[in-house]
Scaffold this active site. Sequence first.
Site, PDB file in Angstrom:
ATOM      1  CE  LYS A 136      15.602  42.565 109.247  1.00  0.00           C
ATOM      2  NZ  LYS A 136      16.741  43.225 108.607  1.00  0.00           N
ATOM      3  CE  LYS A 139       8.671  43.595 104.754  1.00  0.00           C
ATOM      4  NZ  LYS A 139       9.724  44.389 105.394  1.00  0.00           N
ATOM      5  CE  LYS A 145      16.601  41.647 100.234  1.00  0.00           C
ATOM      6  NZ  LYS A 145      16.826  42.802  99.433  1.00  0.00           N
TER       7      LYS A 145
END
Length: 333
Positions: free
Chosen positions: A115, A197, A200
Site C-alpha cells: 500500500k 490478487k 477492487k
Amino acid sequence: METQKKRVFSGIQPTGAFTLGNYLGAVRNWPLLQDEYDCIYCVVDQHAITVRQTPADLRKKTYEAAAMLLASGIDPQKSLLFVQSHVPQHAQLSWVLSCNAQFGELSRMTQFKDKSAKHADNINTGLFTYPVLMAADILLYGTHYVPVGGDQKQHVELARDIAQRFNNAYSETFVLPEPMIPKVGARIMSLQEPTKKMSKSDSNEKSFVLMTDSADVIMKKFKSAVTDSDGIVRYDVENKPGISNLMGIYSVMTGKTMADIEKEFDGQGYGTFKTAVAESVITALKPVQDEYNRILADKAYLESTLKDGAQKAQYVANKLVNKVYRKVGFAQF
Ligand code: TYM
C-alpha cells in the site's frame, strides 16, 4: 451441559462493492459459522481512512457494506454486526497495543509495503499502524478464530504475537487468535493477470468481478479472462494460473473437486468452461443481489440493526478495555 461456543471475529473495509475475492475468501464463509460459533462481524470504517476517502462516499459505502453482509446471510439474531467507529473501544485498545508492538515487526507487513508503494504520496502513520488496530479489533472480543482470505494471515499472526507479548508482560489477558483460511478460494486472482490478487483497487475493471455486477457484465469479464494457449482444463497453479484460478472459483461455487472439473471439461474448449464458471457465479450471486437491493432500500432496518450491534459490542469491549487499563496501571476510581 452446554459448553460455551468459541468466538469468531472478522472485518471488512467499506471501500466499495465487494469483489468475488472478498466473497469467496471471506464473506461467503461468515454465515456458515453462525451456528457453531459466537460470531462478531464488523465494517471497519476506521481502517478505510488509511487511504484518502471522500467523506460522503465513505458513509454511503458503509451502509452498502453492511447491507451486503446481511444479504450474504449474516443473521443479526445469531451474530453481532456493527460499524467499527461506533465502538470507541477499538481505538482505545489500539493505543495500548501500539505500545506493545515493535516498529520492526510492523515494517515487515507485506500489505504496508504494497500500500505504501501504491500510495507513495500518502504514507500516513495510520497505514503503518493499521495492523495494530486490526489486532485490537480481534483481541477486544476474546476471539479464537478469524475467518479471512490468505492475504490477512500475516496480520492475524501479528495480533497473536502482540497478545502473547502482552500476556507475558501483564499476566493472562487475551485469547490467542488463529486465522481460519478456506482450503479453496483463499486467494482469488485477477482475471487479467492471474499471478496477482484480485483487488477492487486494480485500474483494469476487467480484472475483478464485483458482487454487484450484472449477469451480462459477469459473463463478459469471465469470457475475457486471461488463460493460456494449450486448451486443456487442468489444475496447475504454476504453469496454468489463469485456468487454475477459474477452476478454484468454479470449485467453491459448485462444491466439485479439481478432478471432477477436469473430467467435466475434458476435450472441451476454454469457451465452454468460462461460460460454465460465469454461470455458476451469476447463479450464486443472484439471490444475494436481490436481497442486497431490498435491504439497502430499508434504511431504518439497517440503522437499527447496526445500532443494536454496536451497543452489544460496546458492552463486551468495555469490560475488556477496563481490564487492560487496570493491568497496565492506569488509575481507576
Ligand atoms: P479487506 O477489506 O481488504 O478484505 C476483506 C476480506 O476479503 C479477503 N480477500 C480475499 N480473499 C481471497 N481472494 C482475494 N483476492 C481477496 N481479497 C480480499 C481478505 O482476506 C479479507 O478477509 N485488514 C482487513 C480488514 C480487517 C479485519 C480486522 C479482518 C480489519 N480488522 C479484524 C479480520 C479481523 C482487510 O483489509 O480486509
